[in-house]
Design a protein around this motif. Structure first.
Motif, PDB file in Angstrom:
ATOM      1  N   ILE A 187     -31.824  55.933  24.788  1.00 20.32           N
ATOM      2  CA  ILE A 187     -30.789  55.106  25.414  1.00 20.32           C
ATOM      3  C   ILE A 187     -29.611  55.976  25.842  1.00 20.32           C
ATOM      4  N   THR A 191     -28.338  56.327  29.602  1.00 22.07           N
ATOM      5  CA  THR A 191     -26.931  56.043  29.909  1.00 22.07           C
ATOM      6  C   THR A 191     -26.278  57.235  30.587  1.00 22.07           C
ATOM      7  N   SER A 192     -26.582  58.426  30.095  1.00 21.23           N
ATOM      8  CA  SER A 192     -26.047  59.647  30.691  1.00 21.23           C
ATOM      9  C   SER A 192     -26.482  59.783  32.139  1.00 21.23           C
TER      10      SER A 192
END
Length: 211
Positions: A187, A191-192
């Protein structure tokens, strides 16, 4: 006065306990920072005008300038080799050595990238890093640190199998838990990639490093 001194003692004790409980995390952060500094030094001691750094940066710039969807895909894909290396290292008994090395290498890559943008483009490179590269790198680094802690922990569990006198870990259950935690860490990488793509599509037009 006694109450004050006892409070100070308790505070110091709680700080020491927190450090002791999170010593693996602290060690992983240290490895990443050490790798970052090594990357900067490698860039400075090697030829700073080397075509290698220029090609790698232009390749990165083109990936960020490829549109939102492709930028997400490329960013996530760039992180997978390090995530995979950490995961696989955790499944062997020598993972406690391999994992910090993989984390340090990732830090070195960050260090060389940021050093190149600064030494080559000056203030414009700093702004580019602050707006586009660093936010995503911080999120991905958190994910790598958490993944590394889990990998070292599972690797040490495997290493205990080599010592008959120690209590045998429940490898099958531990491996399932290990896989679930590593999937959760993905995750952070997703997200990065999303943040990097969002920031690049928002601000990449202000930078022209191809001219």
């Amino acid at each position: 006065m006694k109450n004050t001194s006892s409070k100070k003692t308790k505070n110091k004790t709680s700080i020491l306990e927190a450090i002791n409980q999170n010593n693996s995390l602290i060690f992983m952060v240290f490895c990443l920072i050490l790798g970052f500094l090594a990357g900067v030094l490698i860039f400075k001691t090697k030829n700073t005008v080397s075509g290698y750094y220029s090609k790698e940066f232009i390749n990165l710039y083109n990936k960020l300038n490829s549109g939102f969807a492709l930028a997400i895909f490329n960013s996530f894909l760039d992180q997978l080799p390090f995530a995979a290396a950490i995961f696989l290292s955790g499944t062997c008994m020598v993972g406690a050595i391999l994992v910090p090395s993989a984390l340090a290498i990732r830090g070195a890559v960050y260090g060389m990238t940021f050093a190149y943008t600064y030494f080559t483009y000056g203030l414009m490179g700093i702004v580019f890093s602050l707006l586009i590269l660093i936010p995503a790198a911080v999120i991905a680094s958190i994910g790598l640190i958490l993944a590394s802690r889990e990998a070292v922990g599972f690797s040490l569990s495997l290493a205990r199998l080599a010592f008959p006198e120690t209590k045998k870990p429940r490898i099958e259950q531990d491996f399932k838990l290990y896989c679930m935690r590593q999937l959760f860490v993905l995750i952070f990488f997703a997200t990065s990639a999303f943040v990097e793509a969002l920031m690049s599509t928002s601000f990449i037009s202000f930078f022209n490093f191809l001219s």
